[in-house]
Design a protein around this motif. Structure first.
Motif, mmCIF file in Angstrom:
data_model
loop_
_atom_site.group_PDB
_atom_site.id
_atom_site.type_symbol
_atom_site.label_atom_id
_atom_site.label_comp_id
_atom_site.label_asym_id
_atom_site.label_seq_id
_atom_site.Cartn_x
_atom_site.Cartn_y
_atom_site.Cartn_z
ATOM 1 N N ALA A 191 0.834 -1.206 0.000
ATOM 2 C CA ALA A 191 0.000 0.000 0.000
ATOM 3 C C ALA A 191 0.869 1.257 0.000
ATOM 4 C CB ALA A 191 -0.927 -0.004 1.214
ATOM 5 N N ALA A 192 1.961 1.204 0.781
ATOM 6 C CA ALA A 192 2.817 2.391 0.866
ATOM 7 C C ALA A 192 3.527 2.674 -0.452
ATOM 8 C CB ALA A 192 3.841 2.205 1.979
ATOM 9 N N LEU A 193 3.796 1.594 -1.222
ATOM 10 C CA LEU A 193 4.522 1.796 -2.472
ATOM 11 C C LEU A 193 3.596 2.112 -3.645
ATOM 12 C CD1 LEU A 193 7.186 -1.017 -2.198
ATOM 13 C CD2 LEU A 193 7.535 1.415 -1.930
ATOM 14 N N LYS A 226 5.784 14.695 -1.509
ATOM 15 C CA LYS A 226 6.887 13.747 -1.666
ATOM 16 C C LYS A 226 7.501 13.393 -0.318
ATOM 17 C CE LYS A 226 8.325 14.998 -6.296
ATOM 18 N NZ LYS A 226 9.299 14.642 -7.266
ATOM 19 N N ASP A 227 7.682 14.429 0.524
ATOM 20 C CA ASP A 227 8.297 14.175 1.833
ATOM 21 C C ASP A 227 7.417 13.269 2.672
ATOM 22 O OD1 ASP A 227 9.609 17.554 2.199
ATOM 23 O OD2 ASP A 227 10.421 15.751 1.231
ATOM 24 N N GLN A 228 6.112 13.539 2.599
ATOM 25 C CA GLN A 228 5.164 12.749 3.383
ATOM 26 C C GLN A 228 5.228 11.278 2.969
ATOM 27 O OE1 GLN A 228 1.202 13.969 2.723
ATOM 28 N NE2 GLN A 228 0.678 14.005 4.883
ATOM 29 N N ALA A 229 5.207 11.074 1.640
ATOM 30 C CA ALA A 229 5.241 9.700 1.138
ATOM 31 C C ALA A 229 6.526 9.011 1.560
ATOM 32 C CB ALA A 229 5.120 9.709 -0.388
ATOM 33 N N ALA A 230 7.651 9.732 1.470
ATOM 34 C CA ALA A 230 8.937 9.137 1.834
ATOM 35 C C ALA A 230 8.945 8.741 3.305
ATOM 36 C CB ALA A 230 10.066 10.113 1.539
ATOM 37 N N GLN A 231 8.394 9.618 4.167
ATOM 38 C CA GLN A 231 8.333 9.316 5.597
ATOM 39 C C GLN A 231 7.512 8.067 5.856
ATOM 40 O OE1 GLN A 231 9.890 10.351 7.957
ATOM 41 N NE2 GLN A 231 10.590 12.396 7.464
ATOM 42 N N LEU A 232 6.396 7.965 5.136
ATOM 43 C CA LEU A 232 5.495 6.837 5.330
ATOM 44 C C LEU A 232 6.179 5.528 4.956
ATOM 45 C CD1 LEU A 232 2.617 6.215 6.129
ATOM 46 C CD2 LEU A 232 1.958 6.407 3.747
ATOM 47 N N VAL A 233 6.828 5.536 3.799
ATOM 48 C CA VAL A 233 7.491 4.312 3.362
ATOM 49 C C VAL A 233 8.593 3.940 4.346
ATOM 50 C CG1 VAL A 233 8.890 3.291 1.544
ATOM 51 C CG2 VAL A 233 6.965 4.741 0.950
ATOM 52 N N LEU A 234 9.323 4.931 4.824
ATOM 53 C CA LEU A 234 10.401 4.665 5.782
ATOM 54 C C LEU A 234 9.847 4.006 7.040
ATOM 55 C CD1 LEU A 234 13.373 5.030 6.043
ATOM 56 C CD2 LEU A 234 13.005 7.250 7.100
#
Lengths: 150, 370
Positions: A56-58, A71-79
């Motif tokens: 889901a995160a990807l 973009k930052d939000q998505a990167a944080q979530l995936v991390l």
């Protein structure tokens, strides 16, 4: 010698935009990329469904948008998802993805390396090793060459 | 076994064969072109062509007219003709203000095309009245350096790969030397410089090489994002792409209507197949390393390596592929793009290697060229 006038605003001029030969990317700017659904990912993590959370995160990577916040939000979530995995489960997670998603994951891994936090790089390195074993050098080359970055 | 020919330690920028493959023209990464002639098992350097002021970036040898065209970083191209055993150059004014990157004779040998860093594709033909070569430019919509070109078998259409991440098909129709061409699957209108088709290399990545298949209906290209793509003119919506786990490829060549050989930074040629349902699949690496026998080291050797390298490991730094460095060019040796039986690769390790499909098919289990 000329007087040093102290004027240096000219150093901030972007000369490239005045060059008529300048290459403009044809990205569809500000595409409707909303990034992954945060709530969905969070709930899957709470239910310990790590592999589904990863998928889901990807999904919907915000590659076409110029909105840095998304973009930052998505990167944080995936991390968050990547760090939630136990080291022994990383391989299973990697095997559950298809090749396009694997390339996206590799992009996020490198993005994660850019802003290290406590213990994140070590876990990311484990992920990197497993994704590399499956995606090969090509997956790393694609992180470097893709115009649409995460 | 592939035939390995070594031409020194300098990288080979480009190579071209003459019609009967008895002579080979190469540029050893400098301003010159060396022509080697077969003599028994050896290669003798028979001619040195030195007219370029800077590095030679492309060589092509027309099989019928026996003329050689070379292009270089000095923004010039020369057409060489063999007169009384000596090669005489004729300068071609390309009117470009950046380096030329690649050059190709058209199938009939009456025109040639030059790609350059000036974002221009020059199509040159011989103007008999003035006894010189004239160049016509194709500019729009090329946005960056042209890295490679390939002619369609109809002598008019030209494929062009560029570092603006696109592969394009243009018309290189020159009314002074060409008859009006019949319509092809790429379109009907073929005025000079007309863009017939444009394809984006999906994930970014410069297009390093383009190749038309023997019929001209299929176009393949390789990109720096480690991808290989093929598009069929009859089905231009579907671009078949394979994103590989290998390092990027630098050159591609059709060897039958359905089979493609690519090679690049992995120093190894590889075979792909594109079938009738427009699917592209990786078949096999064509350079299968012979397993090195784990021989026992003599005691003296063991202490020597211990002294030199602080380890008794027998690992040498050689790659286990035939080429020891990137492969930069592939060309047909025997046969045609329709049915190729031998192809040649040259690279930055100074080697030119001739690969034979018959021996490849017998040495690699299950390998069958489609």
């Amino acid at each position: 010698m000329s007087k040093n006038t102290g004027a240096n605003r000219f150093r901030k001029v972007d000369v490239d935009q005045f060059n008529e030969d300048n290459f403009q990317d044809e990205l569809i700017e500000d595409g409707q990329d909303l990034g992954p659904n945060e709530g969905e990912v969070a709930s899957l993590l709470n239910q310990n469904k790590h592999i589904d959370a990863l998928k889901a995160a990807l999904s919907n990577p915000p590659v076409a948008t110029k909105n840095q916040a998304v973009k930052d939000q998505a990167a944080q979530l995936v991390l968050r998802v990547l760090l939630a995995f136990k080291s022994s489960d990383v391989e299973k997670g990697v095997n559950s993805l298809d090749s396009t998603t694997l390339d996206i994951l590799m992009k996020y891994i490198y993005r994660g390396f850019e802003t290290p936090s406590e213990g994140s790089s070590a876990q990311l390195l484990t992920w990197h090793e497993k994704v590399f074993a499956k995606g090969g050098l090509g997956s790393i080359v694609r992180v470097l060459t893709d115009r649409k970055s995460v | 076994m592939p035939e390995v020919h070594s031409f020194g330690i300098e990288p080979i920028s480009c190579h071209a064969w003459n019609k009967d493959r008895s002579q080979l023209a190469i540029s050893p990464n400098n301003h010159e072109v060396h022509i080697y002639t077969q003599n028994g098992g050896r290669w003798d350097k028979s001619h040195v062509l030195s007219e370029h002021a800077q590095h030679v970036t492309g060589i092509d040898w027309a099989p019928e007219s026996n003329r050689i065209v070379t292009c270089g970083v000095d923004r010039n191209a020369y057409v060489w003709t063999l007169i009384d055993g000596k090669w005489k150059p004729t300068l071609v004014i390309l009117r470009i203000n950046r380096a030329a990157t690649c050059v190709r004779w058209s199938p009939l040998g009456n025109k040639f095309a030059v790609g350059s860093g000036a974002r221009i594709l020059s199509v040159c033909y011989f103007e008999g009245e003035y006894d010189w070569w004239v160049s016509k430019h194709i500019k729009k919509p090329i946005r960056s350096t042209v890295s490679s070109i390939d002619w369609h078998p109809n002598n008019v259409l030209l494929a062009c790969g560029s570092s603006d991440f696109k592969a394009r098909v243009f018309s290189g129709y020159v009314k002074e030397v060409d008859d009006k061409p019949a319509a092809t699957a790429w379109g009907k209108k073929m005025t000079m410089g007309n863009l017939m088709a444009e394809f984006s290399n999906g994930g970014g990545g410069w297009v390093h090489s383009v190749s038309f298949s023997a019929s001209g209906d299929k176009l393949s290209w390789v990109g720096h994002d480690s991808s290989v793509s093929v598009v069929n003119a009859n089905n231009q919506e579907k671009i078949a792409t394979v994103k590989c786990a290998f390092l990027p490829f630098t050159s591609c060549l059709w060897v039958t209507e359905n089979s493609l050989v690519v090679a690049g930074h992995d120093c190894c040629p590889m075979l792909f197949t594109h079938d009738d349902s427009d699917t592209l699949t990786f078949i096999h690496k064509l350079d299968v390393a012979k397993e090195k026998e784990g021989g026992s080291m003599s005691a003296m050797k063991r202490f020597q390596t211990l002294d030199k390298r602080a380890t008794t490991d027998d690992s040498s730094s050689d790659l286990n592929t035939q080429h020891q460095n990137t492969v930069t060019n592939i060309s047909i040796h025997t046969g045609t793009k329709e049915r190729c039986s031998k192809f040649t690769t040259s690279g930055t390790d100074g080697k030119v290697i001739i690969w034979d499909f018959k021996s490849l098919e017998s040495s690699i289990a299950g390998l069958k060229v489609a």
